[in-house]
Structures are given as structure tokens and as C-alpha cells.
Design a protein around this motif. Structure first.
Motif, PDB file in Angstrom:
ATOM      1  N   GLY A 136      59.398   7.435   0.815  1.00 17.39           N
ATOM      2  CA  GLY A 136      60.754   6.897   0.611  1.00 17.39           C
ATOM      3  C   GLY A 136      61.515   6.822   1.941  1.00 17.39           C
ATOM      4  N   ASP A 137      61.405   7.900   2.727  1.00 18.65           N
ATOM      5  CA  ASP A 137      62.073   7.913   4.043  1.00 18.65           C
ATOM      6  C   ASP A 137      61.527   6.806   4.939  1.00 18.65           C
ATOM      7  N   LEU A 138      60.202   6.651   4.899  1.00 14.76           N
ATOM      8  CA  LEU A 138      59.578   5.612   5.724  1.00 14.76           C
ATOM      9  C   LEU A 138      60.093   4.227   5.319  1.00 14.76           C
ATOM     10  N   ALA A 153      75.507  -0.276   9.138  1.00 17.59           N
ATOM     11  CA  ALA A 153      75.640   1.183   9.010  1.00 17.59           C
ATOM     12  C   ALA A 153      74.979   1.609   7.705  1.00 17.59           C
ATOM     13  N   ARG A 154      74.492   2.853   7.691  1.00 17.97           N
ATOM     14  CA  ARG A 154      73.964   3.387   6.420  1.00 17.97           C
ATOM     15  C   ARG A 154      75.150   3.950   5.666  1.00 17.97           C
ATOM     16  N   TYR A 155      75.400   3.369   4.497  1.00 20.61           N
ATOM     17  CA  TYR A 155      76.601   3.696   3.724  1.00 20.61           C
ATOM     18  C   TYR A 155      76.360   4.928   2.865  1.00 20.61           C
ATOM     19  N   ASP A 176      66.198  -2.074  -4.008  1.00 18.85           N
ATOM     20  CA  ASP A 176      65.984  -2.102  -5.462  1.00 18.85           C
ATOM     21  C   ASP A 176      64.976  -1.031  -5.895  1.00 18.85           C
ATOM     22  N   HIS A 177      65.272  -0.399  -7.016  1.00 18.10           N
ATOM     23  CA  HIS A 177      64.385   0.596  -7.648  1.00 18.10           C
ATOM     24  C   HIS A 177      63.877   1.631  -6.654  1.00 18.10           C
ATOM     25  N   PHE A 178      64.762   2.117  -5.832  1.00 23.56           N
ATOM     26  CA  PHE A 178      64.332   3.057  -4.787  1.00 23.56           C
ATOM     27  C   PHE A 178      63.908   4.396  -5.395  1.00 23.56           C
ATOM     28  N   LYS A 179      64.568   4.748  -6.489  1.00 26.82           N
ATOM     29  CA  LYS A 179      64.220   6.015  -7.155  1.00 26.82           C
ATOM     30  C   LYS A 179      62.747   5.984  -7.594  1.00 26.82           C
ATOM     31  N   HIS A 180      62.334   4.796  -8.061  1.00 24.24           N
ATOM     32  CA  HIS A 180      60.951   4.622  -8.513  1.00 24.24           C
ATOM     33  C   HIS A 180      59.978   4.828  -7.328  1.00 24.24           C
TER      34      HIS A 180
END
Ligand SMILES: Nc1nc2c(ncn2[C@@H]2O[C@H](COP(=O)(O)OP(=O)(O)OP(=O)(O)O)[C@@H](O)[C@H]2O)c(=O)[nH]1
Length: 336
Positions: free
Chosen positions: A226-228, A248-250, A212-216
Motif C-alpha cells: 500500500g505504501d509503495l 500535497a498529500r491531504y 480508488d479502493h485503496f483499503k482493498h
């Protein structure tokens, strides 16, 4: 079998020609078969996995060297030819052993033949020519000393090759950042699971989990954090999965999970476990900020394809996002 059969046939022929005592070969073959059955039983039972070297290569080679030494003792006129068996044993080391271990096995072979010569000199002096035997011994020892490093090098190259193959396979199948399987592998896996279900295997549940709200997070803490977060979330979900489940990472911050469950109600427990595991994550770099995921799920139905499954799970994920996030939604109402 491919190795023992030619040796057994050769021994039978040599016995038939009268170069070995008649009683010797059946007894030798019986003892050798029993010893190899013990090794086979250890491997089959998994007991070998408790050993330092589960392949038991050195132990098997040591037994084989002892068995050849017994042949050498009885082989009299054809002892020189039988020495070749010791070289064959050394070649087996190419499967596992290092150069030092191979040299040790070579030294053991050489010592075994020396012992045979000494025993024959004291017990059957009329049947051996010591100068010929010691010349053969020197030749054998020199050959083993040259072969050891050569076979060791082949063994080393073989090990490096299988390591490289493993790395290449991992790079082709895995996402470098999170270690989860990549989208390409997921496509293959999903096709395989659909085919299995078409052939009557139990259904499975497909989940799409989205941070959720990863852009933030990226905007506030930077892409490295973010990568961490992606890595920690993937790790947390993997920990919450059962053996046999698949992740899997989609895409960017989306993961696809295949859960072994017959219906959505059954998979709810698994989905909630994933959601809670991520909610409990504490990432120092984020301060007091918590990470949550939303999950959309669907169960395989007869006639489904990869895209119908992903489409339904995606629609459910959309509902989870629009119902407030940090929740699990499925494409049919769950039995509570
Ligand atoms: N750090 C990092 N960011 C990524 C990676 N892949 C995708 N992203 C970012 O993930 C963000 C996804 O943002 P959105 O699709 O708007 O979704 P969101 O902000 O999580 O919003 P909701 O999903 O609606 O809760 C984008 O900013 C992408 O740049 C990656 O490998 N590393």
C-alpha cells in the motif's frame, strides 16, 4: 560593494599620502571594476551555471590575489601593511571552499608575494630590503597555513548547517512517504493563493485526487505494498503536472493539487492527464491489478476561503466515486 568600497577608499587615501604612484590607483580601480563586472555579467546571464563551480569563488579569489600582488609591487614602504589584503581574500573562501582548496589559495597568495619579492630584487633592488621582505613572506605563509584549515573548518560547519536547515525545512513541509508537500504546508499555500486571487491574480483550480479502493489494496497485498502504491501514484501525478502546479498529500490516500488554470474546462485536460497517468501505472507487486484515481475539482470564485474550496472539491470527488470511480468530476458542469 560592501567589500570593495573600504578597499577603494583605503587605496585612495594611501595614494593621497604619497605611498602609491598617482597614476596607479585610478588605473587599478578601473581594471578591477571591469574584471568584477565580467564576473557579475556571467552570474546575471546564468552562464556561470555551466561551470564546475557556478559560484566561481576560486576564480574570483585568484583574480583578487593577482590584483593585490600588483599593489604589493608598487607599495614599497607600506608593503607589510598591504599583506593583510591577502588574508581578507582567504576569508572569502569560508563561503564555499574546502580546506584543501583554501590551502591552495593560501599557497597561491604566498607564491604571488614571493614573485613580487623576486621581481623587486631584480628590477628595483635599491627600494627593497630582501631580508625584511622574506621575513614578512615567511610570516604571511605561516599565517595562511594556519588560517587555511581554520577557515576550511568554518566553511565545512557552514555547509553542514545549511544542509541541516534544508533537511529540517523538508521535514516540516514534506510528507515523508511520498515526498509531496504535507497538509500543513498545503494550508499555508492555499491561504497564499486565495490572498493572491483577492488581490486580482488569475484564479486557480483545486483538485482532490483519491486512490480508488485503496483499503482493498492494503487488505489484499499488505500495508507495505500500500505504501509503495502511494509513492508510485504520487510520483506519477508529479510527472503529469506542469511547472508551477502544486501537489500535497491531504490525508491517507488523498492528494490536493493546485493547477494554474482560469476555469474548469481548462483544467480538465490537466485532470485527465493525471487520471490517465495513474491508470497506466504498472506496479509488479500488484500483479494484474490496476490502480485508478477519482478526482473532484473546483475553480476559485470571489469570496472563497480554504474551507469553501476544499468543501466543493470534496463534494465533486464524492460524485466521482459514486458515478463509478476512475473519473474526473467538477462542481459545475464542464463545457465539452
Ligand atoms: N498503506 C497505507 N495505507 C494507508 C495510509 N494512510 C491511509 N491508509 C489506508 O487507506 C485506506 C483508505 O480507505 P477508504 O477511506 O475506505 O477508501 P478506499 O478503500 O480507497 O475507497 P474509495 O476511496 O471509496 O475508493 C484505509 O484502509 C487506510 O488505512 C498509508 O500511509 N499507508
Amino acid at each position: 560593494m560592501a567589500v570593495y568600497l573600504p578597499c577603494a577608499l583605503m587605496l585612495l587615501m594611501v595614494t593621497w599620502l604619497g605611498f602609491l604612484p598617482r597614476w596607479f590607483t585610478p588605473l587599478w580601480l578601473a581594471i578591477f571594476t571591469v574584471t568584477n563586472t565580467v564576473f557579475y555579467a556571467l552570474i546575471k546571464s546564468g552562464l556561470n551555471l555551466r561551470l564546475n563551480d557556478p559560484s566561481m569563488t576560486m576564480a574570483q579569489m585568484t583574480v583578487a590575489i593577482a590584483a593585490v600582488a600588483v599593489i604589493l609591487y608598487h607599495a614599497d614602504a607600506i608593503r607589510g601593511g598591504m599583506l593583510m589584503l591577502l588574508l581578507v581574500i582567504l576569508l572569502f573562501g569560508v563561503l564555499r571552499l574546502t580546506t584543501v582548496e583554501l590551502l591552495a589559495m593560501g599557497a597561491l597568495s604566498s607564491a604571488a608575494y614571493a614573485l613580487v619579492i623576486v621581481l623587486l630584487t631584480t628590477r628595483k633592488p635599491q627600494q627593497i630590503e630582501p631580508s625584511v621582505e622574506w621575513t614578512q613572506w615567511a610570516t604571511l605563509t605561516a599565517t595562511l597555513a594556519v588560517m587555511g584549515p581554520l577557515v576550511g573548518y568554518m566553511s565545512h560547519v557552514r555547509r553542514r548547517l545549511s544542509e541541516s536547515l534544508r533537511t529540517i525545512k523538508d521535514m516540516a513541509e514534506r510528507d515523508a512517504l511520498t515526498g509531496a508537500f504535507n497538509r500543513h504546508h498545503m494550508g499555508e499555500m492555499l491561504d497564499r493563493e486565495v490572498s493572491r486571487c483577492e488581490r486580482g491574480a488569475p484564479a486557480f483550480v483545486l483538485l482532490i485526487a483519491d486512490i480508488d479502493h485503496f483499503k482493498h489494496i492494503n487488505d489484499s497485498f499488505g500495508h507495505l505494498v500500500g505504501d509503495l502504491v502511494l509513492k508510485r501514484v504520487a510520483h506519477a501525478m508529479r510527472e503529469a503536472l506542469r511547472k508551477g502546479d502544486y501537489m500535497a498529500r491531504y490525508g491517507g490516500e488523498e492528494f490536493v493539487l493546485l493547477i494554474a488554470a482560469n476555469d474548469l474546462a481548462e483544467s480538465k485536460v490537466a485532470s485527465e492527464r493525471l487520471r490517465v497517468q495513474v491508470e497506466r501505472l504498472r506496479i509488479p507487486e500488484l500483479g494484474r491489478h490496476n490502480i485508478t484515481i477519482s478526482i473532484g475539482g473546483t475553480v476559485y470564485r470571489s469570496g472563497d476561503t480554504q474551507s469553501t474550496l476544499l468543501g466543493r472539491a470534496d463534494a465533486a470527488l464524492y460524485r466521482a466515486k459514486h458515478s463509478g470511480r476512475n473519473r474526473v468530476e467538477c462542481d459545475t458542469p464542464l463545457a465539452e
